[in-house]
Design a protein around this motif. Sequence first.
Motif, PDB file in Angstrom:
ATOM      1  N   PHE A  97       0.629  -1.163   0.668  1.00 54.94           N
ATOM      2  CA  PHE A  97       0.494  -0.293  -0.622  1.00 54.94           C
ATOM      3  C   PHE A  97       0.228   1.579   0.012  1.00 54.94           C
ATOM      4  O   PHE A  97       2.043   1.258   1.031  1.00 54.94           O
ATOM      5  CB  PHE A  97      -0.827  -0.291   1.077  1.00 54.94           C
ATOM      6  CG  PHE A  97      -2.144  -1.696   1.157  1.00 54.94           C
ATOM      7  CD1 PHE A  97      -3.215  -1.588   0.699  1.00 54.94           C
ATOM      8  CD2 PHE A  97      -1.636  -2.848   2.051  1.00 54.94           C
ATOM      9  CE1 PHE A  97      -4.544  -2.523   0.229  1.00 54.94           C
ATOM     10  CE2 PHE A  97      -2.632  -2.871   1.894  1.00 54.94           C
ATOM     11  CZ  PHE A  97      -3.889  -3.819   0.505  1.00 54.94           C
ATOM     12  N   VAL A  98       0.539   2.096  -1.192  1.00 56.81           N
ATOM     13  CA  VAL A  98       1.458   2.849  -1.382  1.00 56.81           C
ATOM     14  C   VAL A  98       0.093   4.580  -0.915  1.00 56.81           C
ATOM     15  O   VAL A  98      -0.446   4.599  -0.847  1.00 56.81           O
ATOM     16  CB  VAL A  98       1.493   2.911  -2.724  1.00 56.81           C
ATOM     17  CG1 VAL A  98       3.123   4.659  -3.007  1.00 56.81           C
ATOM     18  CG2 VAL A  98       2.408   2.028  -3.030  1.00 56.81           C
ATOM     19  N   ASN A  99       0.948   5.390  -0.196  1.00 59.02           N
ATOM     20  CA  ASN A  99       0.640   7.392  -0.492  1.00 59.02           C
ATOM     21  C   ASN A  99      -0.175   7.051   1.349  1.00 59.02           C
ATOM     22  O   ASN A  99      -1.375   6.921   1.138  1.00 59.02           O
ATOM     23  CB  ASN A  99      -0.698   7.113  -1.306  1.00 59.02           C
ATOM     24  CG  ASN A  99      -0.126   7.503  -2.321  1.00 59.02           C
ATOM     25  OD1 ASN A  99       1.079   8.106  -2.653  1.00 59.02           O
ATOM     26  ND2 ASN A  99      -0.811   8.264  -4.268  1.00 59.02           N
ATOM     27  N   LEU A 100       0.714   6.627   2.028  1.00 58.89           N
ATOM     28  CA  LEU A 100       0.262   6.404   3.083  1.00 58.89           C
ATOM     29  C   LEU A 100       0.784   7.738   3.863  1.00 58.89           C
ATOM     30  O   LEU A 100       0.868   7.759   5.324  1.00 58.89           O
ATOM     31  CB  LEU A 100       0.891   5.238   3.815  1.00 58.89           C
ATOM     32  CG  LEU A 100      -0.183   4.173   3.395  1.00 58.89           C
ATOM     33  CD1 LEU A 100       0.523   3.272   4.305  1.00 58.89           C
ATOM     34  CD2 LEU A 100      -1.830   4.113   3.410  1.00 58.89           C
ATOM     35  N   LYS A 101       1.204   8.889   3.750  1.00 59.67           N
ATOM     36  CA  LYS A 101       1.876  10.386   4.186  1.00 59.67           C
ATOM     37  C   LYS A 101       0.624  11.066   4.674  1.00 59.67           C
ATOM     38  O   LYS A 101       0.895  11.746   3.569  1.00 59.67           O
ATOM     39  CB  LYS A 101       2.887  10.576   3.386  1.00 59.67           C
ATOM     40  CG  LYS A 101       4.286   9.586   3.251  1.00 59.67           C
ATOM     41  CD  LYS A 101       5.478  10.149   2.609  1.00 59.67           C
ATOM     42  CE  LYS A 101       6.574   8.789   2.744  1.00 59.67           C
ATOM     43  NZ  LYS A 101       7.915   9.389   1.899  1.00 59.67           N
ATOM     44  N   ASN A 102      -0.170  11.076   5.227  1.00 59.88           N
ATOM     45  CA  ASN A 102      -0.323  11.636   5.619  1.00 59.88           C
ATOM     46  C   ASN A 102      -0.732  12.743   6.838  1.00 59.88           C
ATOM     47  O   ASN A 102       0.673  12.612   7.032  1.00 59.88           O
ATOM     48  CB  ASN A 102      -2.098  11.164   6.662  1.00 59.88           C
ATOM     49  CG  ASN A 102      -2.796  10.107   5.963  1.00 59.88           C
ATOM     50  OD1 ASN A 102      -2.307   9.636   4.862  1.00 59.88           O
ATOM     51  ND2 ASN A 102      -3.734   9.181   6.660  1.00 59.88           N
ATOM     52  N   VAL A 103      -1.268  13.950   6.446  1.00 59.21           N
ATOM     53  CA  VAL A 103      -0.665  15.286   7.136  1.00 59.21           C
ATOM     54  C   VAL A 103      -1.646  15.336   8.489  1.00 59.21           C
ATOM     55  O   VAL A 103      -2.979  15.515   7.424  1.00 59.21           O
ATOM     56  CB  VAL A 103      -0.912  16.863   5.913  1.00 59.21           C
ATOM     57  CG1 VAL A 103      -0.310  17.184   6.821  1.00 59.21           C
ATOM     58  CG2 VAL A 103       1.005  16.129   5.297  1.00 59.21           C
ATOM     59  N   TRP A 104      -1.595  16.095   9.467  1.00 58.56           N
ATOM     60  CA  TRP A 104      -2.929  16.035  10.315  1.00 58.56           C
ATOM     61  C   TRP A 104      -1.942  17.775  11.374  1.00 58.56           C
ATOM     62  O   TRP A 104      -1.133  17.370  11.261  1.00 58.56           O
ATOM     63  CB  TRP A 104      -3.298  15.291  10.780  1.00 58.56           C
ATOM     64  CG  TRP A 104      -4.405  15.183  12.197  1.00 58.56           C
ATOM     65  CD1 TRP A 104      -3.975  14.949  13.251  1.00 58.56           C
ATOM     66  CD2 TRP A 104      -5.726  15.839  11.688  1.00 58.56           C
ATOM     67  NE1 TRP A 104      -5.453  15.820  13.562  1.00 58.56           N
ATOM     68  CE2 TRP A 104      -6.111  15.929  13.241  1.00 58.56           C
ATOM     69  CE3 TRP A 104      -5.911  16.311  10.731  1.00 58.56           C
ATOM     70  CZ2 TRP A 104      -7.381  16.796  13.109  1.00 58.56           C
ATOM     71  CZ3 TRP A 104      -7.214  16.865  10.431  1.00 58.56           C
ATOM     72  CH2 TRP A 104      -7.972  17.428  12.305  1.00 58.56           C
ATOM     73  N   ASN A 105      -2.620  19.059  11.424  1.00 56.13           N
ATOM     74  CA  ASN A 105      -1.991  19.623  11.726  1.00 56.13           C
ATOM     75  C   ASN A 105      -1.261  20.289  11.554  1.00 56.13           C
ATOM     76  O   ASN A 105      -0.367  20.798  12.057  1.00 56.13           O
ATOM     77  CB  ASN A 105      -2.087  19.359  13.464  1.00 56.13           C
ATOM     78  CG  ASN A 105      -3.723  19.051  14.612  1.00 56.13           C
ATOM     79  OD1 ASN A 105      -4.337  19.628  14.053  1.00 56.13           O
ATOM     80  ND2 ASN A 105      -3.861  18.755  15.326  1.00 56.13           N
ATOM     81  N   ASN A 106      -1.462  19.784  10.240  1.00 57.60           N
ATOM     82  CA  ASN A 106      -0.112  20.208   9.303  1.00 57.60           C
ATOM     83  C   ASN A 106       1.319  19.668   9.995  1.00 57.60           C
ATOM     84  O   ASN A 106       2.382  19.939   9.260  1.00 57.60           O
ATOM     85  CB  ASN A 106       0.211  22.071   9.893  1.00 57.60           C
ATOM     86  CG  ASN A 106      -1.237  23.112   8.719  1.00 57.60           C
ATOM     87  OD1 ASN A 106      -1.419  22.315   8.244  1.00 57.60           O
ATOM     88  ND2 ASN A 106      -1.377  24.017   9.677  1.00 57.60           N
ATOM     89  N   THR A 107       1.192  18.149  10.106  1.00 56.44           N
ATOM     90  CA  THR A 107       1.905  17.618  10.657  1.00 56.44           C
ATOM     91  C   THR A 107       2.127  16.373   9.739  1.00 56.44           C
ATOM     92  O   THR A 107       1.290  15.647   9.890  1.00 56.44           O
ATOM     93  CB  THR A 107       2.583  17.900  12.583  1.00 56.44           C
ATOM     94  OG1 THR A 107       2.263  18.467  12.593  1.00 56.44           O
ATOM     95  CG2 THR A 107       3.946  16.258  12.170  1.00 56.44           C
TER      96      THR A 107
END
Length: 420
Positions: A105-115
């Motif tokens: 699974f690819v594209n698991l680099k989430n962004v939360w609270n700009n982090t």
Amino acid sequence: MNRFASVMLLTALCAVVRDTVVVAAEEAAKAAPAVKPAPVVQPGAVDFIDTSFENASPLWYEFAADGTVMVNLNYDHQRSSLNRAAGHFHFRLQAPKGRRVTLEFVNLKNVWNNTPGSVGKEIKQVVVSQDGRNWTPVPTESPEDGRVRVTLEMPGESLFVARAEPYRLSDLNRLLEEIKSNPLVQVTPIGKTVQGRQIEILRVGRDSAPKTIFIRARAHPWEPAGNWVVEGLVRRLLKGDALAEKCLAQYRVCILPMANKDGVERGGTRFNLGGKDLNREWDKPADPQLAPENAALERWLEAEIQAGRRPALALDLHNDGNGLLHLSRPEGPEGEKHLARMLAFEKSLRAHTWFTEGSSKPSFRNPGSLGEGWFARYGVDAAILEFNCNYIAGLKEPAMGRGWLAFGGGLAEAFAAVTQ
């Protein structure tokens, strides 16, 4: 110079120019990097990945050199923010029976609270099914941080794969259709989603009950546990035995069973179709255009309070990779009383369900969530209840729909203990 001599001189000059050009071309060819032929795309381990059905996740895929199927999940995005989320997956593999298929699974680099942060560390299992109804858990592999792989053997020519056992909009509709004629059940439309789907409050019990419990499920589309819990609770309260009668003599339960229907239908991860997180911004009135789901719930709650039916307790049900009761800790005497009541509820959960994970630490803050916003704005004791999407520690088994159904059944008695 006669004509013959001129011709001979011109011929010699042409030969010199030709030789110079040839030498220059040869030197340039030596200096230039070799041009590699275009790679030939080889057939992959699967014939097709089907995402044409309800709740299927938007994705694209390609094949690595070793045959691994690289499943690229699509992010959904928050409005006016760098925040993005991917993590829901639900698709159908099509490949010959008996073939071993490795997925990454690819594209698991989430962004939360700009982090930035990878959700890969929370994905410890997938679930698989031949018919889309009967599911089996399969553990994943993490060869390095942020990578998630799983190898499956095709039991037939088709195999459904999902992050967690799905609970679809059609599953909710079947439940509502089954129970709507029960005199203890009332289904009341309160508004519509961004895309125009009806939002309803499901009431189980009697309006004469002295207390009201409120539950919301599925603010985040990928998190199905809330719907399984809701179904387990509803079926327990409608069982018609002595325990059910005891519970319904003390409280009625009002449920918003699927807050983000658009996202569930379309296979989203976190946000609604207006780019809003439905578990944020509860510290102020909702935008009726961008978050009509929350605006409708606000109107319902304010009408209930005006009618003298303020909920005694509100729970917002979610999934994550841990499982925890997220408690707010407002300052002041009223905040201390609120916390004492919520800790009593936690004790009741431990006594009547398989809940073991406990509650958040005193330093925890969850600004804008329903858990904090409803107490601050409306004086309603509220909390966020997360369910581990991989493992149920209290049952010592993988997290599946049957375990969440059982939790809902126990929740009926847990509510009775804190409303008596």
